[in-house]
Write an enzyme that holds these catalytic residues in place. Structure first.
Site, PDB file in Angstrom:
ATOM      1  N   ASP A  46       0.825  -1.208   0.000  1.00  0.00           N
ATOM      2  CA  ASP A  46       0.000   0.000   0.000  1.00  0.00           C
ATOM      3  C   ASP A  46       0.861   1.261   0.000  1.00  0.00           C
ATOM      4  O   ASP A  46       1.395   1.661   1.035  1.00  0.00           O
ATOM      5  CB  ASP A  46      -0.916  -0.013   1.218  1.00  0.00           C
ATOM      6  N   ASP A  76      -1.570   5.311  -6.314  1.00  0.00           N
ATOM      7  CA  ASP A  76      -1.818   4.544  -5.092  1.00  0.00           C
ATOM      8  C   ASP A  76      -2.029   3.063  -5.407  1.00  0.00           C
ATOM      9  O   ASP A  76      -2.997   2.697  -6.072  1.00  0.00           O
ATOM     10  CB  ASP A  76      -3.047   5.113  -4.372  1.00  0.00           C
TER      11      ASP A  76
END
Length: 443
Positions: A103, A320
């Protein structure tokens, strides 16, 4: 990082001022060997050699790790029912293996964890791998009265409760999608593989020992590898040790778990032609902000208001890996979807249950994706990102495809998600503040 720079500036200012006021003086500091400070003590030569060996080993380790890179296998969470990408990390001493979400949009690295009896058999941890903190000789809790807890970790959702000095620093870490993890902070060792086949240990890394969590983001995972850039993230530690770069290549999101690529810290050995753009690390910290100035469909530049891309006006764009679909501010979303819709007029619109996407269609009667125009993200400076068509027209069910965009509202940060990034090599240079990318099979 910022605090260090401020201190250096203060010292530099002081020295300049001192030099200006004492033009004819010279600064002189007396130096003594450490043994002369203790004339009555007997320092054995073995002690000196031992200290020198320790220092030399540290220097050698630094030089070796700068030449080598850390290499973590990276795979899609498709077989686990997750729209995320996973890597395996080994935590603690002795090292235990855990599967974590990769992440770039979060700072905290955490694993399912039991500490002082908390976490064992509770809720969702019951059928998952759990890190038992007391069994690791390198586990060091962060105290709730420390400056680290009360000041430095506030942005990582540290809690103010501190019933006594021996109480560990607790957190309730919140994610943008509403997911959360609760537990205590600790310093721990993480073991990673190197590109030369050996291993390296990252000591004193801040991790979260999570006794509970909620949200669908962690389905199939044992925790999260926080790759956003901040003083306490995994990225900060790893890029400092292996050089200021990290890279990854995301395989097709529908790939099975036996198909993998790599997350690499250090320079990649791949010799492919890449495109490069600016990576603004101070614009929307701790995220990786990219300077998109427009989107086109083929040669048709879409009429999107410039404020959509302006981070100072509440817009801007980040890359992201922890977000699956691509989120666009309403003005950009409408123009992209309506622009693509013109090429899908002959297909039946459908609304699959549980799919939060507005535009989906039935392709059982046939669909030729090559007739769709090429979607292009235009960067300031001229670089262009041209995702594969299957990255913005995604399979969601048998015979059903959807446009892989979601409206983020107005104003909003635009997010280029992991499906849009798939089958591209992405290299983040946090020293030069650049992002390089190129199409890749990821194999």
């Amino acid at each position: 990082m910022k605090r260090t720079r401020s201190l250096l500036c203060l010292i530099t200012t002081f020295l300049i001022a001192a030099a200006d006021s004492t033009e004819d003086t010279v600064m002189r500091l007396k130096m003594s060997h450490r043994d002369t400070l203790f004339p009555t003590s007997f320092h054995r030569i073995e002690d000196i050699i031992s200290d020198d060996h320790k220092r030399h080993n540290l220097i050698s380790q630094k030089r070796k790790t700068k030449k080598e890179g850390a290499k973590l296998a990276l795979r899609s969470g498709f077989d686990y029912g997750a729209a995320q990408y996973f890597a395996d990390v080994r935590v603690g001493t002795p090292a235990k293996r855990f599967r974590v979400v990769v992440d770039t949009g979060s700072e905290l690295t955490w694993v399912n964890c039991m500490f002082r009896g908390k976490g064992k058999g509770k809720g969702k941890l019951k059928k998952r791998r759990v890190f038992r903190a007391e069994e690791s000789s390198s586990f060091r809790q962060v105290g709730c009265l420390t400056q680290t807890c009360k000041v430095d970790l506030v942005n990582l959702f540290s809690l103010s409760s501190c019933p006594n000095p021996t109480t560990p620093c607790s957190y309730d870490y919140r994610y943008a999608d509403g997911s959360a993890a609760q537990g205590v902070f600790a310093k721990e060792t993480i073991t990673v593989g190197l590109t030369n086949g050996r291993v390296a240990r990252l000591h004193g890394l801040l991790i979260g020992c999570s006794s509970s969590f909620n949200g669908d983001s962690f389905q199939g995972a044992d925790g999260v590898l926080g790759l956003a850039l901040s003083d306490y993230s995994f990225t900060s530690k790893a890029t400092n040790l292996f050089g200021g770069k990290f890279s990854y290549c995301l395989v097709d999101h529908r790939s099975h778990k036996n198909v993998s690529s790599y997350l690499i810290f250090g320079s990649t050995t791949k010799t492919i032609t890449t495109r490069t753009t600016t990576l603004d690390l101070n614009l929307i910290p701790p995220f990786y902000a990219i300077d998109i100035i427009g989107i086109s469909l083929g040669d048709d530049m879409l009429d999107i208001p410039p404020q959509v891309w302006d981070a100072t006006s509440g817009g801007g764009t980040i890359l992201d890996s922890g977000t699956s679909l691509t989120l666009l501010a309403e003005a950009a979303y409408k123009r992209v979807v309506s622009g693509l819709e013109r090429y899908l007029m002959g297909l039946k619109r459908v609304k699959p249950e549980g799919i939060p996407i507005e535009y989906c269609f039935d392709v059982t009667s046939g669909f030729n994706e090559t007739k769709l125009p090429q979607l292009i993200f235009h960067f300031k400076g001229g670089a262009r990102f041209e995702p594969h068509r299957r990255s913005y027209v995604v399979d969601v069910a048998h015979g059903v495809k959807c446009l892989g965009f979601v409206s983020a509202g107005t104003p909003a940060t635009n997010v280029v998600g992991n499906i849009m990034q798939q089958n591209y090599l992405w290299e983040f240079d946090v020293v030069a503040s650049t992002l390089s990318f190129a199409p890749s099979s990821c194999l």
